[in-house]
Design a protein around this motif. Structure first.
Motif, short mmCIF file in Angstrom:
data_model
loop_
_atom_site.label_atom_id
_atom_site.label_comp_id
_atom_site.label_asym_id
_atom_site.label_seq_id
_atom_site.Cartn_x
_atom_site.Cartn_y
_atom_site.Cartn_z
N GLU A 1 0.83 -1.21 0.00
CA GLU A 1 0.00 0.00 0.00
C GLU A 1 0.86 1.27 0.00
OE1 GLU A 1 -3.35 2.03 -0.55
OE2 GLU A 1 -3.24 -0.14 -0.52
N ALA A 2 1.92 1.26 0.80
CA ALA A 2 2.83 2.41 0.84
C ALA A 2 3.50 2.62 -0.51
CB ALA A 2 3.88 2.20 1.93
N TYR A 3 3.92 1.53 -1.13
CA TYR A 3 4.56 1.59 -2.45
C TYR A 3 3.58 2.15 -3.48
CZ TYR A 3 7.07 -0.13 -6.58
OH TYR A 3 7.74 -0.22 -7.78
N LYS A 4 2.35 1.67 -3.42
CA LYS A 4 1.32 2.12 -4.36
C LYS A 4 1.04 3.61 -4.18
CE LYS A 4 -3.00 1.06 -3.86
NZ LYS A 4 -4.27 0.34 -3.70
N GLN A 5 0.95 4.07 -2.95
CA GLN A 5 0.70 5.49 -2.70
C GLN A 5 1.85 6.34 -3.22
OE1 GLN A 5 -0.22 6.11 1.43
NE2 GLN A 5 -2.26 5.26 1.24
N LYS A 6 3.07 5.90 -3.01
CA LYS A 6 4.24 6.63 -3.49
C LYS A 6 4.20 6.75 -5.02
CE LYS A 6 9.20 6.08 -3.99
NZ LYS A 6 9.66 5.14 -4.96
N LEU A 7 3.93 5.65 -5.69
CA LEU A 7 3.89 5.68 -7.15
C LEU A 7 2.72 6.51 -7.67
CD1 LEU A 7 4.91 2.06 -8.14
CD2 LEU A 7 6.24 4.14 -8.36
N ASN A 8 1.59 6.46 -7.01
CA ASN A 8 0.45 7.28 -7.43
C ASN A 8 0.77 8.76 -7.30
OD1 ASN A 8 -1.63 5.57 -8.41
ND2 ASN A 8 -2.05 4.89 -6.33
N ALA A 9 1.47 9.14 -6.24
CA ALA A 9 1.87 10.53 -6.07
C ALA A 9 2.84 10.96 -7.17
CB ALA A 9 2.51 10.74 -4.70
N GLU A 10 3.81 10.10 -7.47
CA GLU A 10 4.77 10.41 -8.52
C GLU A 10 4.10 10.47 -9.89
OE1 GLU A 10 7.85 7.47 -8.02
OE2 GLU A 10 8.71 8.54 -6.31
N LEU A 11 3.15 9.59 -10.10
CA LEU A 11 2.41 9.59 -11.36
C LEU A 11 1.60 10.87 -11.50
CD1 LEU A 11 1.85 7.93 -13.88
CD2 LEU A 11 -0.02 6.84 -12.66
N GLY A 12 1.03 11.35 -10.41
CA GLY A 12 0.31 12.62 -10.43
C GLY A 12 1.22 13.78 -10.83
N LEU A 13 2.45 13.76 -10.33
CA LEU A 13 3.42 14.79 -10.71
C LEU A 13 3.77 14.68 -12.19
CD1 LEU A 13 5.82 14.67 -7.62
CD2 LEU A 13 4.16 16.45 -8.19
N ALA A 14 3.91 13.46 -12.69
CA ALA A 14 4.22 13.26 -14.11
C ALA A 14 3.09 13.78 -14.98
CB ALA A 14 4.48 11.78 -14.38
#
Length: 97
Positions: free
Chosen positions: A5-18
Motif C-alpha cells: 500500500e505504501a509503495y502504491k501510494q508513493k507511485l500514485n503521487a509520482e504519477l500525479g506529478l508526471a
C-alpha cells in the motif's frame, strides 16, 4: 499500512506529478511555432502513452495479492524508469527552445 500500500501510494503521487508535468508541456507546446509544435506533440503523445502504461502496471498491482505484488514490482520499476527518463528528456528539449 502494508508495504504494498505504501509503495502504491508513493507511485500514485509520482504519477500525479508526471501528469501535471505533461499538462505543463502541452501548454508550452501550444505557444510554439507550428512546425515545432508538431514535433513536440509527437513526443508528448509518446509521454502520454508511457503514463498510460504505468497506470496499467499500477492497476495490475492493485489486483495482485500481498504475496504476488513483489513479482510485479520489477515491471513497475521499469515502466517508471522509462517514464522518468522521458520526462527529463522532454523537459530538456523544452528548455532549449
Amino acid at each position: 499500512m502494508s508495504t504494498k500500500e505504501a509503495y502504491k501510494q508513493k507511485l500514485n503521487a509520482e504519477l500525479g506529478l508526471a501528469q501535471a508535468k505533461l499538462i505543463e508541456f502541452k501548454a508550452e507546446a501550444k505557444n510554439s511555432a507550428a512546425d515545432v509544435r508538431v514535433k513536440y506533440n509527437e513526443q508528448l503523445d509518446d509521454l502520454q502513452q508511457m503514463i498510460d502504461t504505468t497506470k496499467e502496471k499500477l492497476k495490475e498491482l492493485d489486483n495482485a495479492g500481498e504475496d504476488a505484488w513483489e513479482h510485479l514490482k520489477e515491471g513497475i520499476e521499469s515502466a517508471w524508469a522509462t517514464l522518468g527518463t522521458a520526462l527529463k528528456d522532454t523537459a530538456d528539449k523544452f528548455k532549449k527552445k
